[in-house]
Design an enzyme around this catalytic site. Structure first.
Site, PDB file in Angstrom:
ATOM      1  N   TYR A   1     -84.091  15.551  -4.806  1.00  0.00           N
ATOM      2  CA  TYR A   1     -85.320  14.758  -4.868  1.00  0.00           C
ATOM      3  C   TYR A   1     -86.163  15.003  -3.624  1.00  0.00           C
ATOM      4  CZ  TYR A   1     -88.598  10.898  -4.830  1.00  0.00           C
ATOM      5  OH  TYR A   1     -89.752  10.152  -4.770  1.00  0.00           O
TER       6      TYR A   1
ATOM      7  N   GLY B   1     -93.252   4.709   1.075  1.00  0.00           N
ATOM      8  CA  GLY B   1     -91.857   4.375   1.294  1.00  0.00           C
ATOM      9  C   GLY B   1     -91.355   3.622   0.075  1.00  0.00           C
TER      10      GLY B   1
ATOM     11  N   SER C   1     -94.034  11.400  -0.759  1.00  0.00           N
ATOM     12  CA  SER C   1     -93.024  10.366  -0.529  1.00  0.00           C
ATOM     13  C   SER C   1     -92.525  10.476   0.911  1.00  0.00           C
ATOM     14  CB  SER C   1     -91.840  10.561  -1.490  1.00  0.00           C
ATOM     15  OG  SER C   1     -90.760   9.713  -1.152  1.00  0.00           O
TER      16      SER C   1
END
Length: 255
Positions: free
Chosen positions: A153, A184, A140
């Site tokens: 996270y 993204g 991510s």
């Protein structure tokens, strides 16, 4: 011989799109997740649309014994997994560390880090034995830069980044490729899960700009797995044009 791809978290979002794309391109696919009815729906869709074979495994990736039992239960002709897509993951909550919900932390760490480790530990020895395979880890933008209220996270995705690098070193002698793909903002169930079903809050995340869609990431996965054997696409960052960092966007005002 047709290649076999195993995709975790295939019941929605990125995992579902990746399973469909690989099936379309001639891969036989093993789809996994916790929601049996969604696995059955996806299995039927693949069987109707494509000539690929599909096999479903319903288990909780956070529980090692379930992961082990599920993979070991595969019929012999499904055991030689060529591509492992470690897609299962989630964000839970958006809180500063001093107000964090411990259960949210546990869910993210158990799914995003430990779940990835569990299934890789069980699948990768077969790749090592055959000296062939490709591991795709879904990272991510959150693993490239931290943003406020997302410390845990982001930490799990930084872990995916580190694990991808370490796996690449460990797999190097066996010709096994390791790719990390870092999206993204993608308009999936991601924000709905993060905000625990609050649809109005989740929808706001994607307002005012063109976000990525799940097919964009499926395209990136397909690009990586179809490179010649001597080419390893190691690290891919895929962002909407309107996004610069994890929390910096150019959004158009509503008219």
């Amino acid at each position: 011989m047709r290649k076999i791809a195993l995709i975790t978290g295939a019941t929605s979002g990125l995992g579902r799109a990746i399973a469909l794309r690989l099936a379309k391109e001639g891969y036989d696919v093993i789809i996994t997740g916790r929601r049996k009815e969604r696995l059955e729906e996806l299995e039927k869709e693949i069987e109707i649309k494509y000539e690929s074979k599909v096999y479903s495994l319903c288990f909780d990736i956070r529980v090692y014994n379930q992961v082990e039992d599920a993979i070991n239960s595969l019929p012999q002709d499904w055991k030689n997994i060529d591509v492992l897509v470690n897609n299962a993951g989630l964000a839970a909550g958006l809180d500063p560390i001093q107000k964090g919900v411990v259960d949210d932390w546990e869910r993210m760490i158990d799914t995003n880090v430990k779940g990835l480790l569990y299934i890789t530990r069980i699948v990768s020895p077969g790749m090592v034995e055959r000296k062939s395979g490709h591991i795709i880890n879904m990272g991510s933008i959150a693993g490239k830069g931290v943003y406020p209220n997302g410390a845990v996270y982001c930490a799990t995705k930084y872990a995916v980044n580190a694990l991808s690098q370490g796996m690449r070193m460990d797999m190097l002698p066996y010709g096994i490729r390791v790719t990390q793909i870092c999206p993204g903002a993608v308009d999936t169930e991601f924000s709905l899960v993060r905000f625990k079903g609050d649809k109005s809050r989740a929808d706001q995340v994607y307002e005012g700009y063109d976000s990525l869609i799940a097919d964009d990431i499926a395209n990136a996965v397909y690009f990586a797995v179809t490179q010649p054997a001597h080419v390893d696409i190691q690290d891919v960052l895929v962002m909407p044009t309107a996004q610069a960092t994890g929390n910096m966007f150019h959004k158009e005002e509503k008219k």
